[in-house]
Enzyme design. Sequence first.
Site, PDB file in Angstrom:
ATOM      1  N   GLU A  61     -16.171  53.268  10.751  1.00  0.00           N
ATOM      2  CA  GLU A  61     -16.628  52.714  12.031  1.00  0.00           C
ATOM      3  C   GLU A  61     -15.529  51.877  12.684  1.00  0.00           C
ATOM      4  O   GLU A  61     -14.801  51.157  12.006  1.00  0.00           O
ATOM      5  CB  GLU A  61     -17.857  51.827  11.803  1.00  0.00           C
ATOM      6  CG  GLU A  61     -19.074  52.575  11.333  1.00  0.00           C
ATOM      7  CD  GLU A  61     -20.288  51.668  11.172  1.00  0.00           C
ATOM      8  OE1 GLU A  61     -20.272  50.535  11.688  1.00  0.00           O
ATOM      9  OE2 GLU A  61     -21.250  52.091  10.529  1.00  0.00           O
ATOM     10  N   ARG A  90     -24.841  52.306   4.545  1.00  0.00           N
ATOM     11  CA  ARG A  90     -23.427  52.107   4.832  1.00  0.00           C
ATOM     12  C   ARG A  90     -22.769  53.477   4.932  1.00  0.00           C
ATOM     13  O   ARG A  90     -23.122  54.409   4.202  1.00  0.00           O
ATOM     14  CB  ARG A  90     -22.742  51.267   3.745  1.00  0.00           C
ATOM     15  CG  ARG A  90     -23.035  49.787   3.834  1.00  0.00           C
ATOM     16  CD  ARG A  90     -22.393  49.165   5.060  1.00  0.00           C
ATOM     17  NE  ARG A  90     -22.639  47.737   5.171  1.00  0.00           N
ATOM     18  CZ  ARG A  90     -23.596  47.195   5.929  1.00  0.00           C
ATOM     19  NH1 ARG A  90     -24.406  47.986   6.614  1.00  0.00           N
ATOM     20  NH2 ARG A  90     -23.738  45.894   6.002  1.00  0.00           N
ATOM     21  N   HIS A 146     -24.735  52.084  15.008  1.00  0.00           N
ATOM     22  CA  HIS A 146     -25.071  50.999  14.070  1.00  0.00           C
ATOM     23  C   HIS A 146     -26.073  50.014  14.690  1.00  0.00           C
ATOM     24  O   HIS A 146     -25.802  48.821  14.842  1.00  0.00           O
ATOM     25  CB  HIS A 146     -23.805  50.259  13.630  1.00  0.00           C
ATOM     26  CG  HIS A 146     -23.958  49.604  12.290  1.00  0.00           C
ATOM     27  ND1 HIS A 146     -22.924  49.493  11.398  1.00  0.00           N
ATOM     28  CD2 HIS A 146     -25.020  49.016  11.689  1.00  0.00           C
ATOM     29  CE1 HIS A 146     -23.334  48.862  10.297  1.00  0.00           C
ATOM     30  NE2 HIS A 146     -24.618  48.566  10.467  1.00  0.00           N
TER      31      HIS A 146
END
Length: 322
Positions: free
Chosen positions: A270, A241, A288
């Site tokens: 993000e 993360r 991602h």
Amino acid sequence: MTKKKILLTRRWPEAVEKRLSEDYDATLNTDDVPMTTEAIGAALADYDAVCPTVSDKLPAAIFNGGHRAQILGNFGVGFNHIDIAAATGAGLTVTNTPGVLTDCTADTALTLMLMLARRAGEGERELRAGNWAGWRPTHMMGTRLRGKTLGIIGMGRIGIATARRAHAAFGMKVVFYNLIDVPEDHIAGMDAKRMDTIEDVLEAADVVSLHVPGGGDNTHLMNAERLALIGPKGMLINTARGDVIDQAALVAALKDGRIGGAGLDVFEKEPEVPAELIAMENTVLLPHLGSATTETREDMGHMVADNLDAFFSGKPVPNPVS
């Protein structure tokens, strides 16, 4: 019998949307436009189940009672985008999708390692820009992974899968830090050594790969002091993360040469990525993609569906977060 109303906050694989649309009164996000936090909060009052993803934000403020929803079927293993305490306090069950994305995420970690070690991103950019002048003995020399030491922070499913790949493919030694004991049979056949502290791992490793949940105590786990321990030739890989790394500290460490390079699949805010990171040649940046294979994303969606099916039939959910 009236079908339960469910909401999918993003576009999901077609096979999963088809299944859910047959079994439920499903609202699909066919335009795949991210929903606002306010819209998701409003949906809790209108639907029996809301199925969010990592791109959504579900803070405590939206769990203020008066909701119809009984379950959050999270599409993903990570759930730090959901205030779990507030959700459960409001009576909702929360589920996730562990296990099915292990292999793909480990593959992505190895992809980042290879790209960073062999300067593959730099090389492709040079070639596509028309700046390649041909082969020469000292052109864009990287480093080999064979014989290097891989440091794993978080030796769970994905950490173990990453370590196994690195050891089998490149003969990398493995050192790791984990809060709880790792069963010996899970690391059998690897040259793996558990270290007492994160700092011990950072100092021993040539490549550090992060595999811990985001949020809570793990926020900015990799701060300026810890980043400096990786060293000017060391590489940092993050497929976990984005908030696990203090992104501003990472930018500074890369600029000052206190760390050799970073391969990142996730980012602190993000989809925002700092322009300074994008401009650096000693970074590999992916949007991602950790679990982004057709097979894995379909498996994730079907796991959400299995959780919903169990919940609404009065059975224990297979993958409870709370």
